[in-house]
Design a protein around this motif. Sequence first.
Motif, PDB file in Angstrom:
ATOM      1  N   GLY A  68       0.508  -4.330   6.239  1.00 12.83           N
ATOM      2  CA  GLY A  68      -0.629  -3.995   5.393  1.00 12.83           C
ATOM      3  C   GLY A  68      -1.035  -2.551   5.603  1.00 12.83           C
ATOM      4  O   GLY A  68      -1.566  -2.197   6.650  1.00 12.83           O
ATOM      5  N   ARG A 103      -4.636  -8.025   5.256  1.00 12.94           N
ATOM      6  CA  ARG A 103      -5.500  -8.454   6.360  1.00 12.94           C
ATOM      7  C   ARG A 103      -6.215  -9.764   6.004  1.00 12.94           C
ATOM      8  O   ARG A 103      -6.330 -10.676   6.832  1.00 12.94           O
ATOM      9  CB  ARG A 103      -6.535  -7.373   6.673  1.00 12.94           C
ATOM     10  N   GLY A 144       0.816  -1.206   0.000  1.00 18.35           N
ATOM     11  CA  GLY A 144       0.000   0.000   0.000  1.00 18.35           C
ATOM     12  C   GLY A 144       0.846   1.250   0.000  1.00 18.35           C
ATOM     13  O   GLY A 144       1.609   1.482   0.947  1.00 18.35           O
ATOM     14  N   SER A 150      -8.197  -4.470   2.587  1.00 18.14           N
ATOM     15  CA  SER A 150      -6.820  -4.927   2.709  1.00 18.14           C
ATOM     16  C   SER A 150      -6.605  -6.383   2.299  1.00 18.14           C
ATOM     17  O   SER A 150      -7.188  -7.307   2.873  1.00 18.14           O
ATOM     18  CB  SER A 150      -6.360  -4.744   4.156  1.00 18.14           C
ATOM     19  N   LEU A 173      -0.725  -4.387  10.672  1.00 13.56           N
ATOM     20  CA  LEU A 173      -1.675  -3.547   9.956  1.00 13.56           C
ATOM     21  C   LEU A 173      -1.551  -2.103  10.427  1.00 13.56           C
ATOM     22  O   LEU A 173      -1.322  -1.845  11.611  1.00 13.56           O
ATOM     23  CB  LEU A 173      -3.105  -4.023  10.193  1.00 13.56           C
ATOM     24  N   ALA A 221      -6.496  -0.296   6.839  1.00 13.19           N
ATOM     25  CA  ALA A 221      -6.446  -1.759   6.880  1.00 13.19           C
ATOM     26  C   ALA A 221      -6.764  -2.279   8.273  1.00 13.19           C
ATOM     27  O   ALA A 221      -7.253  -3.399   8.434  1.00 13.19           O
ATOM     28  CB  ALA A 221      -5.061  -2.252   6.441  1.00 13.19           C
ATOM     29  N   ASP A 257      -2.851  -1.199   3.038  1.00 12.97           N
ATOM     30  CA  ASP A 257      -3.572  -1.275   1.768  1.00 12.97           C
ATOM     31  C   ASP A 257      -5.065  -1.030   1.895  1.00 12.97           C
ATOM     32  O   ASP A 257      -5.859  -1.540   1.102  1.00 12.97           O
ATOM     33  CB  ASP A 257      -3.300  -2.610   1.080  1.00 12.97           C
TER      34      ASP A 257
END
Length: 518
Positions: free
Chosen positions: A158, A167, A12, A164, A281, A285, A160
């Motif tokens: 993560g 995730r 991400g 995610s 995370l 996310a 993103d």
Amino acid sequence: MAYVRTDVVIVGGGPVGLLLAAELAGYGVRTVVLEEQAEVAERPRATTLHARTAQVLARRGQLPAPALPLSEGTSSTPFHFAGVWGLELTAPAAEPDPLFKRPQAALERLFEERALAAGAQVLRRHRVTGLDRRDDGMTVSAEHPGGQSEFEAAYVVGADGARSTVRTLGRIPSDTTPPTVAAMVGVVRCDGPEAPEPGWHRTPLGWVVAKRTTEGRLHLRVADCLNAPADHRLPLEIDEFRRETSRIMGRDIDMDEPHWLSRFSDFSRLARTYRSGRVLLVGDAAHLHFPVGAQGLSTGLLDALNLGWKLAFTVRGDASPGLLDSYDAERRPAAERLLDQVRTQVELMRPGRTPGSLDELAAGAADAGAELARLGLMVSGQDTVLPTRTGRPSAWEGRFLGNRELNTDDGPVDVIRLLRDGRMLLVRFASEGARPVSGVPHDLLHDLRHVLRVVRAEPVAGLPGAALLLRPDGYVAWASDTAGDIEAPLLDWLAPARTAQARESASSASSSRAWTSA
């Protein structure tokens, strides 16, 4: 198939992922960012950072430091709660302003530039397709226009977003609440006399928030607070957006030339853990909420600023046992509080429930003024106190130390500038003739010099009398009013066992395969 070995892979490349990359690379951690998009998205998104986020960014050198000598007093700016204006956000004048305004796209470009300058690799048009755990690390698989690549890393983060992939592939469970508000956002040409004026518009059906862009278009957020939303994955066309805006406003509104249209809602998500082994995370996310109060981006950036130094120290072998676990222990409760606060705002925004003023909202409190001040500190993140870690807590541990000048042996300098090199900071206060803090062998301080800065300063009224240990993000790690042993508190945070040569060998071992074209 191309193979790359690195220390950390961040999935991400939004502002949170790129800030984390800049932090890690700045500590010498080999970092790769994988981002699906080919370039920074220019669509209008967040534009506001709250006070605590700006304060920590300044301490990490990501925002300008206040000029010296430091100003006294406080600065303030008006804000809203649940769409009702009247809140005053304040911050010490020696800190950045209570609200820092910059478009999200500009922040992304800034953080990407700094990440690249520090040595990170940002690989765009890379879509993650696999995530495999190994005994000693992780393997991330990604597709890109040139084929496929695999990335071996000690840790994967993560960053993103709400959907995610990390995730999902990392099998990190979440708690969710279903949506109850149907909302849309768009940038359109809307110049007629019926166009909403810039500002917040409360109606019997919901809300419309309007502001003019620099190009003269109208950026509209439209919320139906009475009906659950349609599937957010359905495309949104200009005819539906025009119809819904007109319905909520209660008059026909003409618009055309849509620049960007999207749906959103008050659906919320909170990951049950921010760390699952070597998978972590950050940002959306990990937590997602209705975008009211401009707190989402600030919270995500605080995730990155909290995780960055802890993950870097862990990768380099400089962290005490369990330091990385404190990321979840500190940031997840903060997100949980935020989600509760946002749900309160959403409930207050429903037709018939919104107070006429914030004074009315606070009228039930014993002290209405104190209640409004509490709301301001909460929205701006300045009420955050972290859980204690050392087992030797004082009233200072976990509190944020505001910026101030210290008269050190090298002359006057402020806290922000003392923290900018990314090390923890030990301030030893000693006036002439006073007994110094004891219990720190010289060889320990020498072995910690790459992660600990030690300064001697004159005592300061209102600060601990003997010693103060600060984290790189500005929070107090330990403090003492009396001379005594500080070796144990240092070892609660840092691991001095390895020499610089050993650390360099460990870093080389974790990155022994040469970079390959990805």
